[in-house]
Each structure stands twice: as C-alpha cells, then as structure tokens.
Design a protein around this motif. Sequence first.
Motif, PDB file in Angstrom:
ATOM      1  N   LYS A 121       3.109  -6.150  -7.975  1.00 32.39           N
ATOM      2  CA  LYS A 121       2.509  -6.501  -6.346  1.00 32.39           C
ATOM      3  C   LYS A 121       2.566  -7.947  -6.209  1.00 32.39           C
ATOM      4  CE  LYS A 121      -0.938  -3.581  -4.993  1.00 32.39           C
ATOM      5  NZ  LYS A 121      -0.049  -2.478  -4.296  1.00 32.39           N
ATOM      6  N   ASN A 132       0.669  -1.026   0.003  1.00 37.24           N
ATOM      7  CA  ASN A 132      -0.071  -0.026   0.026  1.00 37.24           C
ATOM      8  C   ASN A 132       0.766   1.155   0.021  1.00 37.24           C
ATOM      9  OD1 ASN A 132      -2.375  -1.546   0.044  1.00 37.24           O
ATOM     10  ND2 ASN A 132      -2.218  -1.624   2.182  1.00 37.24           N
ATOM     11  N   SER A 133       2.115   0.994  -0.241  1.00 34.20           N
ATOM     12  CA  SER A 133       3.166   2.183  -0.213  1.00 34.20           C
ATOM     13  C   SER A 133       3.259   2.819  -1.392  1.00 34.20           C
ATOM     14  CB  SER A 133       4.434   1.959   0.470  1.00 34.20           C
ATOM     15  OG  SER A 133       4.248   1.387   1.917  1.00 34.20           O
ATOM     16  N   TRP A 172       0.783   3.672  -5.009  1.00 40.35           N
ATOM     17  CA  TRP A 172       0.365   2.321  -4.585  1.00 40.35           C
ATOM     18  C   TRP A 172      -0.102   1.245  -5.496  1.00 40.35           C
ATOM     19  CZ3 TRP A 172      -3.992  -0.535  -4.044  1.00 40.35           C
ATOM     20  CH2 TRP A 172      -5.169   0.017  -4.372  1.00 40.35           C
TER      21      TRP A 172
END
Length: 122
Positions: free
Chosen positions: A74, A31-32, A53
């Motif tokens: 991701k 989520n960064s 993100w």
Amino acid sequence: QVHLVESGGGLVQPGGSLRLSCAGSGRTFSNSAMGWFRQAPGQEREFVAAINWNGANTLYADSVKGRFTISRDKAKNTVYVQMNSLKPEDTAIYYCAAGAVFTTRQVSYNYWGQGTQVTVSS
C-alpha cells in the motif's frame, strides 16, 4: 478514477518464475480490491488471482493455486503477482484490475490496465 500500469512480463522457460507488478494511482486505489486476469490467444479472459483492499484475503484460480502469489504494497500503491513453476499454458496477456468488490468476477472490476505479455516457452 484509478489508473493502472502493469509491468514485468516477458519470455521465460517452463519451470521458471516471473513477478508482475501493477502500479496504481487515483484516490480510491488504496481502498480497492485488486485482481489479476489473463487472456490467451483465441480464448476468453479468465480470472487468475484477487486480493482485498487491505491484503488480508486472497483468491486464486485452481489452475494457479500453489504456484502464484498475489500481494500488495500500500505504501507503493502496487500490487504484485509472483508466478512460479510456470507452464506453457500460462502464456497469455496478463491484466490487473481494480474494483470495489473483492471477487473473481470480471464484471465487478471497473478499472483495467493495458496488459503485459507473459510467454512460457523453451
């Protein structure tokens, strides 16, 4: 907590390409926002590129726009920067960083990798 490890640096001739990777771990990594920064000898660390993100938005320094591409996978918890048409002035230690805010500002990034050396020379 986020742990970051860069890889992919090395020596390349002018006009060549390199792809840097930044492998991340930790609960908040996915989520960064992620950024790449660089520091040349005798110079301050500067912004290179950032990605939000979910990978939908990117930012680039003017000096690398059109030559560098930032992306993230991701599923692999990895962020990349593809560097093409490299110039001697791209020589620096490259750092990846993670933070809550999608920005060019270094102070907004809370976690940093150890850096990887990129040298562009004939």
